[in-house]
Design a protein around this motif. Structure first.
Motif, PDB file in Angstrom:
ATOM      1  N   THR A 290     -21.056  19.558 -41.450  1.00 14.15           N
ATOM      2  CA  THR A 290     -19.683  19.558 -41.961  1.00 14.15           C
ATOM      3  C   THR A 290     -18.879  20.616 -41.213  1.00 14.15           C
ATOM      4  N   LYS A 291     -17.585  20.658 -41.487  1.00 15.36           N
ATOM      5  CA  LYS A 291     -16.744  21.675 -40.862  1.00 15.36           C
ATOM      6  C   LYS A 291     -17.155  23.072 -41.311  1.00 15.36           C
ATOM      7  N   GLU A 292     -17.702  23.157 -42.532  1.00 15.47           N
ATOM      8  CA  GLU A 292     -18.089  24.460 -43.081  1.00 15.47           C
ATOM      9  C   GLU A 292     -19.498  24.880 -42.677  1.00 15.47           C
TER      10      GLU A 292
END
Length: 228
Positions: A13-15
């Motif tokens: 994910t982006k995180e």
């Protein structure tokens, strides 16, 4: 034929990374598969630490089990656990949540020198006399006269409110805020509430009707009282 179902699914994910752990597999099997998956990963030198969220589904992990997973991820890898997300809570945590979310209904007069403390929201059916004091971690609702001291949000909840049928307090406290000398008529006022105004950075007294606009969750309290 062997079941080829994966016990651990890893998604980027982006995180960072999200680990989905099958909640029907044994913990030992999960650890084993996690070890196998991590053995395939070779972090590059000076690679930044990647935050990992672990999705447990309907599985509950003890602190020791969480530690074992954290150690596997951090050992020889650039991963760090950001959070464990589970649909299941421990019985003690559930009881604590229930206690904090319950409304404590008390029928009494709080006299001078008496101090009563409660966990959660407090509905006091009675008066608080001058010199009397009630403290609650949640909101304080008084179906009577408030002449003494009321402290709401004692654990630091600045969204807590104090409401009374008749408001003429010695002092109002919400979280770490303490009211100044009342700026309303010295005879007291009916059906009013005290709450923190962030812009003015102080406790203000307002009409009871403003709660439905300024504190949306108060509606839940009203529904619970009407439905018993």
């Amino acid at each position: 034929m062997l079941d080829s179902k994966q016990m651990i699914t890893i998604k980027g994910t982006k995180e960072g990374l999200t680990l989905f752990i099958d909640d029907h597999s044994s913990f030992e099997d999960v650890l084993s598969e996690l070890s196998d998956k991590l053995s395939e990963y070779r972090p590059k030198k000076d690679e930044p630490v990647v935050p990992v969220t672990v999705k447990l589904g309907d599985r509950y992990l003890s602190d020791d089990q969480k530690r074992q997973i954290s150690e596997q991820l951090s050992s020889k890898n650039s991963f760090v656990i950001q959070s464990f997300d589970s649909n299941v809570v421990h019985r003690d945590e559930a009881l604590t949540w229930k206690k904090e979310s319950d409304i404590k209904v008390v029928n009494r007069i709080v006299r001078s020198g008496q101090v009563f403390e409660y966990v959660g929201d407090l509905l006091l059916v009675g008066d608080i006399n001058p010199g009397g004091k009630v403290i609650a971690t949640g909101n304080v609702f008084i179906m009577g006269s408030l002449h003494g001291i009321a402290h709401a949000g004692s654990n630091g909840d600045r969204d807590a409110v104090i409401a009374a049928s008749f408001m003429k307090p010695n002092q109002l406290r919400i979280a770490d805020y303490i009211s100044r000398a009342p700026d309303y008529d010295a005879e007291g006022i009916y059906m009013e509430c005290g709450l923190i105004d962030e812009k003015e950075d102080k406790i203000v007294i307002d009409r009871l009707q403003v709660l439905s606009h300024k504190r949306k969750d108060i509606n839940g309290f009203e529904r619970r009282m009407l439905n018993g």
